[in-house]
Scaffold this active site. Structure first.
Site, PDB file in Angstrom:
ATOM      1  N   ASP A 211       0.827  -1.190   0.000  1.00  0.00           N
ATOM      2  CA  ASP A 211       0.000   0.000   0.000  1.00  0.00           C
ATOM      3  C   ASP A 211       0.874   1.258   0.000  1.00  0.00           C
ATOM      4  O   ASP A 211       1.890   1.318   0.693  1.00  0.00           O
ATOM      5  CB  ASP A 211      -0.888  -0.021   1.253  1.00  0.00           C
ATOM      6  CG  ASP A 211      -1.880   1.108   1.309  1.00  0.00           C
ATOM      7  OD1 ASP A 211      -2.739   1.181   0.408  1.00  0.00           O
ATOM      8  OD2 ASP A 211      -1.820   1.914   2.255  1.00  0.00           O
ATOM      9  N   GLU A 278      14.898 -15.224  -0.215  1.00  0.00           N
ATOM     10  CA  GLU A 278      15.348 -16.309   0.652  1.00  0.00           C
ATOM     11  C   GLU A 278      14.320 -17.438   0.731  1.00  0.00           C
ATOM     12  O   GLU A 278      14.663 -18.553   1.142  1.00  0.00           O
ATOM     13  CB  GLU A 278      15.601 -15.780   2.074  1.00  0.00           C
ATOM     14  CG  GLU A 278      16.710 -14.755   2.185  1.00  0.00           C
ATOM     15  CD  GLU A 278      16.774 -14.175   3.599  1.00  0.00           C
ATOM     16  OE1 GLU A 278      16.135 -14.773   4.506  1.00  0.00           O
ATOM     17  OE2 GLU A 278      17.439 -13.148   3.788  1.00  0.00           O
TER      18      GLU A 278
END
Length: 563
Positions: A211, A278
């Site tokens: 956002d 990751e």
């Protein structure tokens, strides 16, 4: 048919936005919830989408419908529990749907423990350093630190009362006064959001829609700024009908507004991208970045930053063939230049639904909304015709497409909401001068003859549903040839069948200036934005947004043909 999770799925995905409080209510309290979402996911799998994006469901006072977050790592009781979230996520994955969740990093709720701690702390304290507290101007600090206004109307600064009862510092809130902005130059803020990202990634989410991804960093010194009178509330193009010009260079300067598009945001997203990388399974970041022109948006999706950015230039393009050809060309060029897919979007929870917006005859700035007294109100018949045609055009373009809940039903903006029902902070903060975004957030209809049109088990909805929506309910359209729902299902199926999302746009000549015509692989797409019928090219009609049995393409109609 459910989607198959493929490599770099986000480059071609059709992603469906769920606004949780308006999607499906499981307990009859009039507010949608996670259990309701879970129960309706099979309908979305049948539609043919690849992923869902959920607007906020976190713990919140709900002053801004959940975009005021008090706890980023828990579910608000309105929507259920973390167990409900886990069950919903597992069901989505079982159906082959990925799940993206909203992240709100620009600001928190004023009920967040950090802000409550800041209010109790002294000026200059570490607690206040997490937010943008400043001394006021004037002899006694009685004036705000600068002239910025809130996106929702009114001033962007609120003065606090200190512990000793004296008027004290001011804090910045680009949105409602209950939404204080974080100070993203503070490393503690950055560490906290790394923790939040890992919390949800560890739970199995497939990514985040960020956002206000063009906010967070403010210009040094917080200089005064007065936006143009015709600017949309979130930045970007000057007006809802603005064209989009392609610039040869991507500027490193701000967006004019010292609180939008500052270059420092990109350091944050590079850090987040490393964190997401990751994790297995191609977790993604999608940017809500209202910046203009398009080459600046492409900065958010460089190879080491986000995966996608919403193409608001496309959303704000009028229903005009020359403007559409231009923005499609520009989008493919600028996103492609940084190795990113273009995204295409026509509606979301912050804009007037395109079944109404495309038929407006007066400007409507983003965020202002429309209501009974707005000028240039749309003809609903024209609006639906254009919406169907625009959606058919959008779903034929290469890249990723975003759909907003209810658009597959042809839902228009709910214009005639009672004044006392409106809940958007914009309505209150402008004393009714702007209607705000409630009209696109009304709970959607599932069954025409059920309480609340099937939204929930009781006849309750947090915003009143227009009576005429019974005819647009999902059960009235399911399996009905020519319905808007069937059009979307056919377009999404054909999009996958002919691999249009991985294709290219090859413009076709010889058509009226009011026509958008191109070839994407084996499919010819022709959209008539004018009023006069045009001849269809030869080929088998695969789908059409209106009747083309005469061999001509009426105005406000799109057809796909097998070349």
């Amino acid at each position: 048919m459910v989607s198959v999770m493929t490599s770099e799925w986000w480059r071609t995905a059709a992603i469906y936005q769920i606004y949780p409080r308006s999607f499906a209510d499981s307990n009859g309290d009039g507010i949608g919830d996670l259990a309701g979402i879970r129960s309706r996911l099979p309908e979305l799998a049948r539609l043919g989408i690849d992923a869902v994006w959920l607007s906020p469901f976190y713990t919140s006072p709900q002053r801004d419908a959940g975009y005021d977050v008090a706890d980023y790592c828990d579910v608000d009781p309105l929507f259920g529990t973390l167990d409900d979230f886990d069950a919903m996520l597992a069901e989505a994955h079982r159906l082959g749907l990925r799940v993206i969740i909203d992240l709100v990093p620009n600001h928190s709720s004023d009920q967040h423990p950090w802000f409550q701690e800041a209010l109790a702390a002294a000026p200059g304290s570490a607690a206040r350093g997490r937010y943008l507290f400043r001394e006021g101007k004037g002899e006694h600090g009685e004036l705000p630190p600068n002239n910025w206004n809130s996106i929702f109307g009114g001033p962007a600064w609120t003065r606090v009362t200190e512990a000793d009862g004296r008027p004290g510092q001011w804090y910045l809130h680009l949105f409602d006064s209950s939404q204080p902005d974080f100070d993203w130059t503070n490393e503690e803020v950055r560490d906290e959001f790394r923790r939040i990202l890992r919390f949800w990634l560890d739970r199995g989410v497939d990514g985040f829609r960020v956002d206000v991804a063009h906010g967070m960093i403010k210009a040094d010194g917080l200089p005064d700024y007065t936006p143009p009178a015709d600017a949309g509330s979130m930045g970007g193009a000057a007006s809802a009908g603005a064209g989009v010009a392609l610039e040869p260079e991507i500027s490193d300067e701000g967006d004019g507004a010292p609180y939008w598009g500052q270059d420092g945001v990109h350091e944050i997203y590079r850090d987040w991208r490393k964190l997401l990388d990751e994790y297995p399974g191609e977790r993604i970041l999608a940017a809500e970045a209202w910046v203009d022109p398009l080459p600046r948006v492409a900065k958010w999706v460089r190879p080491d930053e986000m995966h996608q950015a919403f193409n608001f230039g496309y959303l704000e393009t009028p229903w005009s063939a020359p403007a559409l050809r231009s923005v499609i060309d520009d989008s493919i060029a600028v996103f492609g230049a940084v190795g990113a897919p273009s995204t295409w979007v026509l509606s979301n929870h912050d804009v007037v639904r395109h079944a109404s917006r495309l038929a407006l005859t007066a400007d409507s700035l983003q965020g202002h909304g429309i209501g009974p007294k707005s000028p240039g109100l749309p003809d609903p018949v024209v609006g639906l015709r254009r919406a169907r045609a625009a959606s058919a055009l959008m779903l034929a373009l290469p890249g990723s497409a975003y759909l907003y809940q209810g658009e597959e039903l042809g839902l228009p903006e709910a214009i005639h909401l009672p004044d006392d029902a409106r809940q958007d902070p914009t309505w209150a903060r402008t004393n009714g001068e702007r209607y705000g975004r409630d009209g696109c957030r009304v709970p959607i209809p599932w069954e025409a003859d059920a309480p609340a049109f099937g939204f929930g088990p009781a006849d309750a909805a947090w915003l009143p549903q227009p009576a005429e929506w019974a005819g647009l309910a999902r059960d009235r359209q399911r399996g009905v040839a020519g319905s808007t729902l069937s059009l979307y299902e056919d377009a999404l199926r054909r999009r996958r069948e002919f691999e249009l999302a991985t294709g290219t746009v090859e413009w076709l000549r010889g058509f009226s200036p009011d026509v958008v015509a191109f070839r994407n692989g084996p499919v010819i797409v022709v959209a008539n934005t004018g009023t006069e019928p045009v001849a269809l090219p030869d080929g088998e009609v695969l789908l059409a947004s209106d009747d083309v049995s005469s061999g001509t393409l009426p105005g406000d109609t799109t057809a796909w043909l097998r070349a």
